[in-house]
Scaffold this active site. Structure first.
Site, PDB file in Angstrom:
ATOM      1  CE  LYS A   1      34.355  34.532  43.159  1.00  0.00           C
ATOM      2  NZ  LYS A   1      33.958  33.540  44.160  1.00  0.00           N
TER       3      LYS A   1
ATOM      4  CE  LYS B   1      37.896  37.945  32.792  1.00  0.00           C
ATOM      5  NZ  LYS B   1      38.350  39.247  33.211  1.00  0.00           N
TER       6      LYS B   1
ATOM      7  CE  LYS C   1      33.881  44.359  35.814  1.00  0.00           C
ATOM      8  NZ  LYS C   1      34.503  44.897  37.027  1.00  0.00           N
TER       9      LYS C   1
HETATM   10  P1  TYM Z   1      40.210  41.405  40.283  1.00  0.00           P
HETATM   11  O1  TYM Z   1      39.833  41.469  41.711  1.00  0.00           O
HETATM   12  O2  TYM Z   1      39.152  41.218  39.263  1.00  0.00           O
HETATM   13  O3  TYM Z   1      41.242  40.238  40.067  1.00  0.00           O
HETATM   14  C1  TYM Z   1      42.400  40.090  40.870  1.00  0.00           C
HETATM   15  C2  TYM Z   1      43.559  39.604  40.010  1.00  0.00           C
HETATM   16  O4  TYM Z   1      43.258  38.337  39.424  1.00  0.00           O
HETATM   17  C3  TYM Z   1      43.579  38.371  38.048  1.00  0.00           C
HETATM   18  N1  TYM Z   1      42.699  37.422  37.329  1.00  0.00           N
HETATM   19  C4  TYM Z   1      43.136  36.473  36.485  1.00  0.00           C
HETATM   20  N2  TYM Z   1      44.366  36.122  36.086  1.00  0.00           N
HETATM   21  C5  TYM Z   1      44.479  35.085  35.230  1.00  0.00           C
HETATM   22  N3  TYM Z   1      43.417  34.386  34.768  1.00  0.00           N
HETATM   23  C6  TYM Z   1      42.155  34.687  35.137  1.00  0.00           C
HETATM   24  N4  TYM Z   1      41.121  33.993  34.677  1.00  0.00           N
HETATM   25  C7  TYM Z   1      41.977  35.785  36.030  1.00  0.00           C
HETATM   26  N5  TYM Z   1      40.888  36.361  36.600  1.00  0.00           N
HETATM   27  C8  TYM Z   1      41.342  37.356  37.390  1.00  0.00           C
HETATM   28  C9  TYM Z   1      43.328  39.802  37.638  1.00  0.00           C
HETATM   29  O5  TYM Z   1      44.014  40.121  36.448  1.00  0.00           O
HETATM   30  C10 TYM Z   1      43.854  40.548  38.841  1.00  0.00           C
HETATM   31  O6  TYM Z   1      45.244  40.758  38.742  1.00  0.00           O
HETATM   32  N6  TYM Z   1      40.976  46.117  38.851  1.00  0.00           N
HETATM   33  C11 TYM Z   1      41.568  45.028  39.612  1.00  0.00           C
HETATM   34  C12 TYM Z   1      41.889  45.374  41.048  1.00  0.00           C
HETATM   35  C13 TYM Z   1      42.746  46.577  41.261  1.00  0.00           C
HETATM   36  C14 TYM Z   1      44.127  46.684  40.977  1.00  0.00           C
HETATM   37  C15 TYM Z   1      44.497  47.993  41.418  1.00  0.00           C
HETATM   38  C16 TYM Z   1      45.072  45.834  40.451  1.00  0.00           C
HETATM   39  C17 TYM Z   1      42.340  47.753  41.779  1.00  0.00           C
HETATM   40  N7  TYM Z   1      43.399  48.618  41.885  1.00  0.00           N
HETATM   41  C18 TYM Z   1      45.810  48.448  41.283  1.00  0.00           C
HETATM   42  C19 TYM Z   1      46.369  46.304  40.309  1.00  0.00           C
HETATM   43  C20 TYM Z   1      46.733  47.603  40.742  1.00  0.00           C
HETATM   44  C21 TYM Z   1      40.569  43.883  39.634  1.00  0.00           C
HETATM   45  O7  TYM Z   1      39.407  44.072  39.550  1.00  0.00           O
HETATM   46  O8  TYM Z   1      41.111  42.667  39.892  1.00  0.00           O
END
Ligand code: TYM
Length: 333
Positions: free
Chosen positions: A198, A195, A112
């Site tokens: 967005k 993957k 990023k």
């Molecule tokens: P975020 O908001 O980017 O994504 C939410 C969840 O979606 C999953 N994900 C995917 N899984 C499979 N294939 C894909 N192409 C794909 N794109 C997104 C992500 O792995 C995620 O599980 N850092 C985290 C948010 C967070 C979090 C936490 C998660 C903050 N605190 C504590 C677990 C525990 C995030 O940005 O997810």
């Protein structure tokens, strides 16, 4: 009951299919068997620049989508991260336990920040994974249901939990990542080497759950496959077709093998046409339910307030114990 915790960012517009299949779908299942805590991570959202009104709207929109996907406030604790101040408080302690080099090795940050350039990259983005560590440890979670892209952050969580426990005495549960092999990584429909996300290069590869169902059907029908014609799961040789089979199989519950047999001798067109229909049947009620929750923001806010209250009970206890272990003098009694 073992405990799970996970979070999702309040992104603009809509969750995408990767979010749902990689994570949210598992959240819904786990609320039946686990003591489940799920949150909209608005503190994480401001690591990149946000418009206040949009952030507020997106936070409600995220909560509405989680409810529409099947989270039940009677079965799980659903809340907004900033409503529980202990997240930021524990994050500070975790910041002071993390090596600078250790934080620099986080690949999501490297990706990023490389895209943004050093001057537009905030320190918040740098410490983002450490806030995530605090999110998880506050609830003494045993498992964290996420997609593959979060694995490194869960590893960091385990390292810091063990480090703290070793230095100050048993305090935190050391959590495990809960990542389903089949849906760990859903791929872009136009470029199955990357993957779904967005920040995809073309919107045609990204399925936003709240898009017009017709537009979604069209994207499925124009998904990139390969020059072969055989419908067979082979992630290496046939990533595009395999991705479509994974999506199909997860949304309908039909096994990949059964799908391969059913489509034997049929072309990619047949598979895509049917999957487009499956997808429309999925997103249409999802959109309607989301809109229904959004139409009643008072009820939505009440659900979130109640969730935050439940979350705080757990978070406050962990934070108090942590502060004590670290050696902070007790304050007001
Ligand atoms: P975020 O908001 O980017 O994504 C939410 C969840 O979606 C999953 N994900 C995917 N899984 C499979 N294939 C894909 N192409 C794909 N794109 C997104 C992500 O792995 C995620 O599980 N850092 C985290 C948010 C967070 C979090 C936490 C998660 C903050 N605190 C504590 C677990 C525990 C995030 O940005 O997810």
């Amino acid at each position: 009951r073992p405990r799970v915790l996970s979070g999702i960012q309040p992104t603009a517009g809509s969750f995408h299919l990767g979010n749902y299949l990689g994570a949210v779908r598992q959240w819904v299942a786990l609320q039946e068997t686990h003591d489940a805590f799920y949150m909209v991570v608005d503190l994480h959202a401001i690591t990149v620049q946000q418009d206040p009104a949009e952030l507020r709207a997106n936070t409600r929109l995220a909560a509405a989508q989680l409810l529409a996907a099947g989270l039940d406030p009677e079965r799980c604790t659903l809340f907004v991260q900033s409503h529980v101040p202990e997240h930021a408080q524990l994050a500070w302690v975790m910041n002071c336990l993390t090596g600078y080099g250790e934080a620099q090795r986080m690949t999501q940050f490297k990706d990023k920040s490389a895209k943004q350039g050093a001057d537009r990259t905030t320190v918040g983005l740098f410490t983002y994974p450490i806030l995530q560590v605090a999110d998880i440890l506050l609830y003494q979670a045993h498992e964290v249901p996420v997609g593959e892209d979060q694995r490194q952050h869960i590893e960091l969580t385990r390292d810091l939990a063990e480090r703290f426990n070793g230095r100050f005495g048993e305090t935190f549960t050391v959590p495990k990542a809960y990542i389903l092999k089949e849906t760990a990584k859903i791929f872009d429909l136009q470029d199955p080497a990357i993957k779904m996300s967005k920040s995809a290069s073309t919107p045609k590869g990204l399925i936003n759950l709240l898009d017009e169902p017709k537009a979604t059907a069209k994207k499925v029908k124009s998904a990139v496959t390969d020059t072969d014609t055989v419908i067979r799961y082979d992630a290496e040789a046939k990533p595009g077709v395999s991705n479509l089979l994974t999506i199909y199989s997860t949304l309908t519950g039909e096994g990949i093998l059964a799908l391969e047999q059913r489509y034997e001798g049929k072309g990619y067109g047949a598979l895509k046409t049917d999957l487009a229909e499956v997808m429309v049947d999925f997103v249409t009620p999802f959109r309607e339910r989301t809109q229904a929750y959004l139409a009643d923001p008072e009820t939505l806010d009440k659900i979130l307030a109640k969730g935050a209250e439940k979350a705080r009970l757990v978070a406050a206890e962990t934070l108090a114990q942590t502060y004590d272990r670290v050696g902070f003098l007790p304050g007001r009694r």
